[in-house]
Scaffold this motif. Sequence first.
Motif, PDB file in Angstrom:
ATOM      1  N   THR A  22       0.851  -1.175   0.000  1.00 42.29           N
ATOM      2  CA  THR A  22       0.000   0.000   0.000  1.00 42.29           C
ATOM      3  C   THR A  22       0.892   1.232   0.000  1.00 42.29           C
ATOM      4  OG1 THR A  22      -1.870   1.050   1.106  1.00 42.29           O
ATOM      5  CG2 THR A  22      -0.188   0.100   2.513  1.00 42.29           C
ATOM      6  N   LEU A  23       0.338   2.361  -0.409  1.00 45.58           N
ATOM      7  CA  LEU A  23       1.111   3.601  -0.397  1.00 45.58           C
ATOM      8  C   LEU A  23       1.114   4.203   0.999  1.00 45.58           C
ATOM      9  CD1 LEU A  23       0.108   5.399  -3.705  1.00 45.58           C
ATOM     10  CD2 LEU A  23       2.237   4.231  -3.178  1.00 45.58           C
ATOM     11  N   VAL A  24       2.259   4.699   1.384  1.00 42.45           N
ATOM     12  CA  VAL A  24       2.413   5.358   2.677  1.00 42.45           C
ATOM     13  C   VAL A  24       3.369   6.533   2.476  1.00 42.45           C
ATOM     14  CG1 VAL A  24       4.289   3.832   3.425  1.00 42.45           C
ATOM     15  CG2 VAL A  24       2.881   4.943   5.132  1.00 42.45           C
ATOM     16  N   HIS A  25       3.167   7.577   3.246  1.00 44.28           N
ATOM     17  CA  HIS A  25       4.034   8.752   3.145  1.00 44.28           C
ATOM     18  C   HIS A  25       5.475   8.334   3.418  1.00 44.28           C
ATOM     19  CE1 HIS A  25       5.722  12.700   3.957  1.00 44.28           C
ATOM     20  NE2 HIS A  25       4.711  13.182   3.266  1.00 44.28           N
ATOM     21  N   ARG A  26       6.407   8.903   2.670  1.00 37.57           N
ATOM     22  CA  ARG A  26       7.820   8.502   2.770  1.00 37.57           C
ATOM     23  C   ARG A  26       8.377   8.639   4.181  1.00 37.57           C
ATOM     24  NH1 ARG A  26      11.747  10.578  -1.715  1.00 37.57           N
ATOM     25  NH2 ARG A  26      12.785   8.650  -1.167  1.00 37.57           N
ATOM     26  N   VAL A  27       8.088   9.735   4.847  1.00 34.35           N
ATOM     27  CA  VAL A  27       8.651   9.937   6.184  1.00 34.35           C
ATOM     28  C   VAL A  27       8.076   8.893   7.159  1.00 34.35           C
ATOM     29  CG1 VAL A  27       7.025  11.697   7.021  1.00 34.35           C
ATOM     30  CG2 VAL A  27       9.364  11.694   7.845  1.00 34.35           C
ATOM     31  N   CYS A  28       6.833   8.522   6.979  1.00 35.60           N
ATOM     32  CA  CYS A  28       6.228   7.491   7.826  1.00 35.60           C
ATOM     33  C   CYS A  28       6.840   6.126   7.515  1.00 35.60           C
ATOM     34  CB  CYS A  28       4.721   7.458   7.637  1.00 35.60           C
ATOM     35  SG  CYS A  28       3.915   8.992   8.134  1.00 35.60           S
ATOM     36  N   HIS A  29       7.064   5.867   6.239  1.00 36.54           N
ATOM     37  CA  HIS A  29       7.672   4.600   5.832  1.00 36.54           C
ATOM     38  C   HIS A  29       9.064   4.456   6.441  1.00 36.54           C
ATOM     39  CE1 HIS A  29       8.900   1.768   2.343  1.00 36.54           C
ATOM     40  NE2 HIS A  29       8.260   1.091   3.270  1.00 36.54           N
ATOM     41  N   ARG A  30       9.831   5.520   6.375  1.00 36.20           N
ATOM     42  CA  ARG A  30      11.179   5.476   6.968  1.00 36.20           C
ATOM     43  C   ARG A  30      11.119   5.267   8.479  1.00 36.20           C
ATOM     44  NH1 ARG A  30      15.660   7.430   3.856  1.00 36.20           N
ATOM     45  NH2 ARG A  30      16.630   7.937   5.838  1.00 36.20           N
ATOM     46  N   LYS A  31      10.157   5.902   9.136  1.00 41.10           N
ATOM     47  CA  LYS A  31      10.018   5.742  10.587  1.00 41.10           C
ATOM     48  C   LYS A  31       9.665   4.302  10.943  1.00 41.10           C
ATOM     49  CE  LYS A  31       9.728   6.938  14.887  1.00 41.10           C
ATOM     50  NZ  LYS A  31      10.944   7.234  15.648  1.00 41.10           N
ATOM     51  N   ILE A  32       8.771   3.705  10.190  1.00 38.10           N
ATOM     52  CA  ILE A  32       8.395   2.303  10.443  1.00 38.10           C
ATOM     53  C   ILE A  32       9.636   1.420  10.381  1.00 38.10           C
ATOM     54  CG2 ILE A  32       7.173   0.307   9.475  1.00 38.10           C
ATOM     55  CD1 ILE A  32       4.973   2.368   8.578  1.00 38.10           C
ATOM     56  N   HIS A  33      10.443   1.581   9.328  1.00 43.23           N
ATOM     57  CA  HIS A  33      11.621   0.723   9.166  1.00 43.23           C
ATOM     58  C   HIS A  33      12.769   1.118  10.091  1.00 43.23           C
ATOM     59  CE1 HIS A  33      10.153  -1.949   6.091  1.00 43.23           C
ATOM     60  NE2 HIS A  33       9.535  -0.904   5.558  1.00 43.23           N
ATOM     61  N   ALA A  34      12.767   2.325  10.611  1.00 48.92           N
ATOM     62  CA  ALA A  34      13.766   2.722  11.598  1.00 48.92           C
ATOM     63  C   ALA A  34      13.419   2.163  12.975  1.00 48.92           C
ATOM     64  CB  ALA A  34      13.861   4.241  11.668  1.00 48.92           C
ATOM     65  N   ILE A  61       3.156   9.797  14.773  1.00 48.89           N
ATOM     66  CA  ILE A  61       1.977  10.199  13.998  1.00 48.89           C
ATOM     67  C   ILE A  61       1.427  11.524  14.521  1.00 48.89           C
ATOM     68  CG2 ILE A  61      -0.438   9.620  13.483  1.00 48.89           C
ATOM     69  CD1 ILE A  61       0.507   6.661  13.357  1.00 48.89           C
ATOM     70  N   ALA A  62       1.354  11.668  15.835  1.00 50.45           N
ATOM     71  CA  ALA A  62       0.856  12.922  16.420  1.00 50.45           C
ATOM     72  C   ALA A  62       1.753  14.092  16.020  1.00 50.45           C
ATOM     73  CB  ALA A  62       0.781  12.796  17.932  1.00 50.45           C
ATOM     74  N   TRP A  63       3.052  13.860  15.965  1.00 49.11           N
ATOM     75  CA  TRP A  63       3.998  14.909  15.584  1.00 49.11           C
ATOM     76  C   TRP A  63       3.915  15.228  14.091  1.00 49.11           C
ATOM     77  CZ3 TRP A  63       8.388  14.283  12.393  1.00 49.11           C
ATOM     78  CH2 TRP A  63       9.226  15.404  12.328  1.00 49.11           C
ATOM     79  N   VAL A  64       3.943  14.198  13.244  1.00 45.18           N
ATOM     80  CA  VAL A  64       4.008  14.412  11.796  1.00 45.18           C
ATOM     81  C   VAL A  64       2.671  14.909  11.237  1.00 45.18           C
ATOM     82  CG1 VAL A  64       3.394  12.125  10.858  1.00 45.18           C
ATOM     83  CG2 VAL A  64       5.159  13.503   9.745  1.00 45.18           C
ATOM     84  N   ARG A  65       1.606  14.652  11.926  1.00 44.41           N
ATOM     85  CA  ARG A  65       0.277  15.106  11.495  1.00 44.41           C
ATOM     86  C   ARG A  65       0.231  16.628  11.336  1.00 44.41           C
ATOM     87  NH1 ARG A  65      -3.367  12.412  15.150  1.00 44.41           N
ATOM     88  NH2 ARG A  65      -3.607  10.874  13.515  1.00 44.41           N
ATOM     89  N   LYS A  66       1.079  17.329  12.075  1.00 45.35           N
ATOM     90  CA  LYS A  66       1.099  18.803  12.050  1.00 45.35           C
ATOM     91  C   LYS A  66       1.962  19.358  10.902  1.00 45.35           C
ATOM     92  CE  LYS A  66       0.637  18.620  17.013  1.00 45.35           C
ATOM     93  NZ  LYS A  66       1.389  18.641  18.243  1.00 45.35           N
ATOM     94  N   LYS A  67       2.628  18.481  10.178  1.00 39.38           N
ATOM     95  CA  LYS A  67       3.524  18.904   9.090  1.00 39.38           C
ATOM     96  C   LYS A  67       2.747  18.989   7.777  1.00 39.38           C
ATOM     97  CE  LYS A  67       7.034  18.603  11.847  1.00 39.38           C
ATOM     98  NZ  LYS A  67       7.411  19.789  12.550  1.00 39.38           N
TER      99      LYS A  67
END
Length: 82
Positions: A22-34, A61-67
């Motif tokens: 599925t598609l996921v935002h790049r920064v979220c994808h990197r966070k998952i794998h980090a 998610i709470a932090w990145v939601r504001k970006k």
Amino acid sequence: MPGPSADEHHLVPKSEGGRDKTLVHRVCHRKIHATFSEKELAREYASWEALRGHPEIASFIAWVRKKPPEFYDRSVRPNRRR
């Protein structure tokens, strides 16, 4: 289709037999794998509900939601080996 701010993510990593993506935002994808190894993703975090329920991911998610949607933080690096 992947783009400048989206990547394809396998909830169960391909190395662990996963096929669905599925598609996921790049920064979220990197966070998952980090945050998780591929084995952890396959065994414990193979659903969006499980991922969102993890305290570190929930906080992120709470932090990145504001970006803005185009936000990309290059400092998020994987800290675990596959």
